[in-house]
Design a protein around this motif. Sequence first.
Motif, PDB file in Angstrom:
ATOM      1  N   ALA A  42      47.625  35.991  43.199  1.00 20.30           N
ATOM      2  CA  ALA A  42      47.024  36.547  41.971  1.00 20.30           C
ATOM      3  C   ALA A  42      45.471  36.271  42.080  1.00 20.30           C
ATOM      4  N   GLY A  43      44.853  35.025  42.634  1.00 21.08           N
ATOM      5  CA  GLY A  43      43.698  35.009  42.843  1.00 21.08           C
ATOM      6  C   GLY A  43      43.057  36.009  43.699  1.00 21.08           C
ATOM      7  N   CYS A  44      43.577  36.347  44.512  1.00 21.65           N
ATOM      8  CA  CYS A  44      43.175  37.174  45.833  1.00 21.65           C
ATOM      9  C   CYS A  44      42.844  38.717  45.258  1.00 21.65           C
ATOM     10  N   LEU A  45      43.722  39.031  44.367  1.00 15.05           N
ATOM     11  CA  LEU A  45      43.816  40.298  43.711  1.00 15.05           C
ATOM     12  C   LEU A  45      42.389  40.422  42.667  1.00 15.05           C
ATOM     13  N   THR A  46      42.492  39.172  41.997  1.00 10.90           N
ATOM     14  CA  THR A  46      41.412  39.077  40.906  1.00 10.90           C
ATOM     15  C   THR A  46      40.071  39.036  41.595  1.00 10.90           C
ATOM     16  N   GLN A  47      39.720  38.286  42.595  1.00 13.46           N
ATOM     17  CA  GLN A  47      38.440  38.372  43.370  1.00 13.46           C
ATOM     18  C   GLN A  47      38.246  39.702  43.830  1.00 13.46           C
ATOM     19  N   MET A  48      39.195  40.309  44.498  1.00 14.66           N
ATOM     20  CA  MET A  48      38.956  41.766  44.994  1.00 14.66           C
ATOM     21  C   MET A  48      38.627  42.801  43.844  1.00 14.66           C
ATOM     22  N   TYR A  49      39.300  42.650  42.486  1.00 13.29           N
ATOM     23  CA  TYR A  49      38.942  43.549  41.481  1.00 13.29           C
ATOM     24  C   TYR A  49      37.289  42.953  41.022  1.00 13.29           C
ATOM     25  N   PHE A  50      37.023  41.844  41.075  1.00 16.71           N
ATOM     26  CA  PHE A  50      35.699  41.665  40.427  1.00 16.71           C
ATOM     27  C   PHE A  50      34.653  42.109  41.500  1.00 16.71           C
ATOM     28  N   ILE A  51      34.828  41.872  42.738  1.00 18.77           N
ATOM     29  CA  ILE A  51      33.955  42.178  43.984  1.00 18.77           C
ATOM     30  C   ILE A  51      33.735  43.622  43.830  1.00 18.77           C
ATOM     31  N   TYR A  52      34.660  44.588  43.745  1.00 23.68           N
ATOM     32  CA  TYR A  52      34.498  46.051  43.602  1.00 23.68           C
ATOM     33  C   TYR A  52      33.820  46.432  42.327  1.00 23.68           C
ATOM     34  N   VAL A  53      34.229  45.891  41.141  1.00 22.19           N
ATOM     35  CA  VAL A  53      33.439  46.342  40.173  1.00 22.19           C
ATOM     36  C   VAL A  53      31.968  45.799  40.320  1.00 22.19           C
ATOM     37  N   PRO A  56      32.926  51.616  36.833  1.00 27.02           N
ATOM     38  CA  PRO A  56      33.577  50.745  38.143  1.00 27.02           C
ATOM     39  C   PRO A  56      34.822  50.091  37.849  1.00 27.02           C
ATOM     40  N   HIS A  57      35.038  49.727  36.448  1.00 28.75           N
ATOM     41  CA  HIS A  57      36.334  49.028  36.263  1.00 28.75           C
ATOM     42  C   HIS A  57      37.390  50.186  36.900  1.00 28.75           C
ATOM     43  N   LEU A  58      37.424  51.300  36.368  1.00 35.06           N
ATOM     44  CA  LEU A  58      38.255  52.392  36.677  1.00 35.06           C
ATOM     45  C   LEU A  58      38.608  52.300  38.189  1.00 35.06           C
ATOM     46  N   HIS A  59      37.610  52.473  39.107  1.00 35.42           N
ATOM     47  CA  HIS A  59      37.524  52.539  40.577  1.00 35.42           C
ATOM     48  C   HIS A  59      38.305  51.381  41.020  1.00 35.42           C
ATOM     49  N   SER A  60      37.913  50.032  40.601  1.00 32.67           N
ATOM     50  CA  SER A  60      38.366  48.700  41.172  1.00 32.67           C
ATOM     51  C   SER A  60      40.160  48.704  40.604  1.00 32.67           C
ATOM     52  N   LEU A  61      40.382  48.913  39.243  1.00 35.95           N
ATOM     53  CA  LEU A  61      41.373  48.968  38.660  1.00 35.95           C
ATOM     54  C   LEU A  61      42.455  49.829  39.815  1.00 35.95           C
ATOM     55  N   LEU A  62      42.190  50.950  40.276  1.00 34.26           N
ATOM     56  CA  LEU A  62      42.957  52.015  40.821  1.00 34.26           C
ATOM     57  C   LEU A  62      43.408  51.279  42.341  1.00 34.26           C
ATOM     58  N   HIS A  63      42.261  50.610  42.792  1.00 37.20           N
ATOM     59  CA  HIS A  63      42.855  50.179  44.094  1.00 37.20           C
ATOM     60  C   HIS A  63      43.641  48.683  43.951  1.00 37.20           C
ATOM     61  N   THR A  64      43.369  47.944  43.214  1.00 38.24           N
ATOM     62  CA  THR A  64      43.979  46.764  42.935  1.00 38.24           C
ATOM     63  C   THR A  64      45.629  46.937  42.462  1.00 38.24           C
ATOM     64  N   LEU A  65      45.917  48.045  41.689  1.00 34.34           N
ATOM     65  CA  LEU A  65      46.982  48.307  41.405  1.00 34.34           C
ATOM     66  C   LEU A  65      47.802  48.974  42.462  1.00 34.34           C
ATOM     67  N   LEU A  66      47.216  49.929  43.424  1.00 37.56           N
ATOM     68  CA  LEU A  66      47.850  50.453  44.700  1.00 37.56           C
ATOM     69  C   LEU A  66      48.145  49.316  45.440  1.00 37.56           C
ATOM     70  N   LEU A  67      47.157  48.479  45.594  1.00 34.52           N
ATOM     71  CA  LEU A  67      47.427  47.227  46.672  1.00 34.52           C
ATOM     72  C   LEU A  67      48.802  46.216  45.952  1.00 34.52           C
ATOM     73  N   HIS A 123      39.213  37.408  56.934  1.00 34.44           N
ATOM     74  CA  HIS A 123      37.781  37.728  56.284  1.00 34.44           C
ATOM     75  C   HIS A 123      37.474  36.506  55.581  1.00 34.44           C
ATOM     76  N   PHE A 124      36.299  36.513  55.284  1.00 34.44           N
ATOM     77  CA  PHE A 124      35.786  35.456  54.156  1.00 34.44           C
ATOM     78  C   PHE A 124      35.773  35.624  52.796  1.00 34.44           C
ATOM     79  N   PHE A 125      36.501  36.831  52.394  1.00 41.62           N
ATOM     80  CA  PHE A 125      36.755  37.249  51.102  1.00 41.62           C
ATOM     81  C   PHE A 125      38.166  38.092  51.002  1.00 41.62           C
ATOM     82  N   CYS A 126      38.784  38.366  49.957  1.00 43.21           N
ATOM     83  CA  CYS A 126      39.785  39.213  49.804  1.00 43.21           C
ATOM     84  C   CYS A 126      39.270  40.702  49.635  1.00 43.21           C
ATOM     85  N   ASP A 127      39.304  41.279  50.828  1.00 45.65           N
ATOM     86  CA  ASP A 127      38.575  42.727  51.023  1.00 45.65           C
ATOM     87  C   ASP A 127      39.834  43.676  51.253  1.00 45.65           C
ATOM     88  N   ILE A 128      39.898  44.849  50.713  1.00 38.58           N
ATOM     89  CA  ILE A 128      40.960  45.560  50.891  1.00 38.58           C
ATOM     90  C   ILE A 128      41.566  46.089  52.258  1.00 38.58           C
TER      91      ILE A 128
END
Length: 277
Positions: free
Chosen positions: A68-79, A125-136, A149-154
């Motif tokens: 959950a922490g990994c997906l959250t980090q990825m979401y905010f990085i892309y936003v 950007p929230h729509l873009h990030s949410l799309l990739h987070t849900l698909l992942l 990697h040094f952070f949660c990247d897609i």
Amino acid sequence: LFILFLTMYLVTITGNLLIILAIRSDPQLHTPMYFFLSFLSFSDICFTTTIVPRMLASFLSEKTISYAGCLTQMYFIYVLADTDSCLLAVMAFDRYVAICDPFHYVTTMNHRRCVLLVAFSCSLPHLHSLLHTLLLNRLTFCDSNVIHHFFCDIKPLLKLSCSSIFVNEIVIMSECSVVLVTPFLCITFSYIRILVTVLRIPSAAGKCKAFSTCGSHLTAVTLFYGSIFYVYLQPLSTYTVRDGVATLVYTVLSSMLNPFIYSLRNKDMERGLKKLM
């Protein structure tokens, strides 16, 4: 590495915070260009804070992160990365209006329009990030759980998946291309028009002033988009751990250098910082 990235993080926070305070405290800097710059600085602070503190903690002790922490980090990085991208495009448009249509600048870049542009840059950007987070999130991970990697990247996360990632790859190559390339094309179009207008200015002093105004912004754009295009606009099959190093440029280095890029050779910003001190 801990000392290096801690120093870079502190410089990023201090530099961007000084930019925001200088703009807020100096009435002469209450213009659209600096209004956008203050939001870019705030976005950069949030962006690096999403990545660097967690990385610093991993250098010293615990090197694990929850799913959950990994997906959250990825979401905010892309936003926040997309917010930076949109703000850079908005700033290019602001320079275009200032140089190519100066007589209508005040009416075109009125306060209401500036607020709407910032609101759009922060919300889309929230729509873009949410799309990739849900698909992942629909994928299964059943083998290795080591993210190279040094952070949660897609892309590193997709390489760990046991299920089909065909849909994810199609979305990355199509939707990501649109989201990344569209602001870049807006910036390119703005600067082509600016270049044509500047070359028509008869005085050498006028040309120098126009180029110095835009030079800092172009430097920031080149750093940011150069690394992003290199990492994300290539097939997943060609992605290696070395490509992950290139993400340091747009995640850590770009945010750290922005305060220097926008304050050096900018007399208004220098005056504002001196007054703040």
